[in-house]
Design a protein around this motif. Structure first.
Motif, PDB file in Angstrom:
ATOM      1  N   MET A   1      45.048  35.046  33.893  1.00 14.85           N
ATOM      2  CA  MET A   1      44.502  35.211  32.561  1.00 14.85           C
ATOM      3  C   MET A   1      44.792  36.631  32.093  1.00 14.85           C
ATOM      4  N   ASN A   2      45.220  36.784  30.875  1.00 10.75           N
ATOM      5  CA  ASN A   2      45.594  38.087  30.325  1.00 10.75           C
ATOM      6  C   ASN A   2      44.771  38.314  29.061  1.00 10.75           C
ATOM      7  N   ASN A   3      43.563  38.875  29.221  1.00 14.46           N
ATOM      8  CA  ASN A   3      42.665  39.148  28.099  1.00 14.46           C
ATOM      9  C   ASN A   3      42.262  40.612  28.093  1.00 14.46           C
ATOM     10  N   VAL A   4      42.229  41.193  26.903  1.00 17.41           N
ATOM     11  CA  VAL A   4      41.812  42.581  26.733  1.00 17.41           C
ATOM     12  C   VAL A   4      40.787  42.637  25.616  1.00 17.41           C
ATOM     13  N   ASN A   5      39.688  43.367  25.836  1.00 18.05           N
ATOM     14  CA  ASN A   5      38.685  43.621  24.802  1.00 18.05           C
ATOM     15  C   ASN A   5      38.495  45.124  24.714  1.00 18.05           C
ATOM     16  N   LEU A   6      38.732  45.679  23.533  1.00 18.62           N
ATOM     17  CA  LEU A   6      38.595  47.119  23.324  1.00 18.62           C
ATOM     18  C   LEU A   6      37.704  47.380  22.118  1.00 18.62           C
ATOM     19  N   VAL A   7      36.889  48.412  22.218  1.00 17.01           N
ATOM     20  CA  VAL A   7      36.136  48.919  21.072  1.00 17.01           C
ATOM     21  C   VAL A   7      36.412  50.410  21.025  1.00 17.01           C
ATOM     22  N   GLY A   8      36.910  50.883  19.889  1.00 15.57           N
ATOM     23  CA  GLY A   8      37.234  52.295  19.780  1.00 15.57           C
ATOM     24  C   GLY A   8      37.464  52.699  18.339  1.00 15.57           C
ATOM     25  N   ARG A   9      38.025  53.896  18.187  1.00 18.78           N
ATOM     26  CA  ARG A   9      38.296  54.453  16.861  1.00 18.78           C
ATOM     27  C   ARG A   9      39.801  54.615  16.667  1.00 18.78           C
ATOM     28  N   LEU A  10      40.219  54.501  15.414  1.00 17.03           N
ATOM     29  CA  LEU A  10      41.633  54.697  15.097  1.00 17.03           C
ATOM     30  C   LEU A  10      42.001  56.166  15.247  1.00 17.03           C
ATOM     31  N   ALA A  11      43.064  56.444  16.003  1.00 12.80           N
ATOM     32  CA  ALA A  11      43.535  57.817  16.198  1.00 12.80           C
ATOM     33  C   ALA A  11      44.335  58.310  15.000  1.00 12.80           C
ATOM     34  N   LYS A  12      44.861  57.371  14.202  1.00 11.63           N
ATOM     35  CA  LYS A  12      45.600  57.700  12.983  1.00 11.63           C
ATOM     36  C   LYS A  12      45.549  56.482  12.071  1.00 11.63           C
TER      37      LYS A  12
END
Length: 111
Positions: A1-12
């Motif tokens: 399984m290839n799942n990614v969950n990210l929470v962050g801010r835009l760098a640009k």
């Protein structure tokens, strides 16, 4: 399984490009995590706040899903991204083999 969950801010600001029939929106998303040494969260001596390490993730958004990002999001805005990790390999103009990693977004939520 290839799942990614990210929470962050835009760098640009989101970068947009069109390749014929496909619209591509590229993001750099910054996530942070606490610095841990010897099993303990490290704190700043002056402020007492936890020290954090930042990681930068290249996120690629295809077609219509990227349009609201282009129009409404800018550097510093917070996003949640769900997708998959994609690895690339190519040779540059000098013949040197290069490698890249990106997140292909399947869902992007404004926070």
């Amino acid at each position: 399984m290839n799942n990614v969950n990210l929470v962050g801010r835009l760098a640009k600001d989101p970068a947009a490009r069109d390749t014929g029939e496909t619209r591509v929106t590229e993001l750099i998303l910054v996530t942070e995590r606490p610095v841990i040494r010897d099993g303990k969260v490290q704190k700043d001596a002056e402020t007492g706040y936890a020290l954090k390490d930042a990681e930068f993730h290249k996120v690629t958004v295809f077609n219509g899903m990227g349009l609201p990002l282009r129009e409404h999001k800018k550097k510093g805005d917070q996003l949640a991204v769900t997708g998959r990790i994609h690895y690339s390999r190519w040779k540059d103009a000098d013949g040197t083999e290069r490698f890249g990693t990106e997140i292909i977004a399947e869902n992007v939520m404004f926070i």
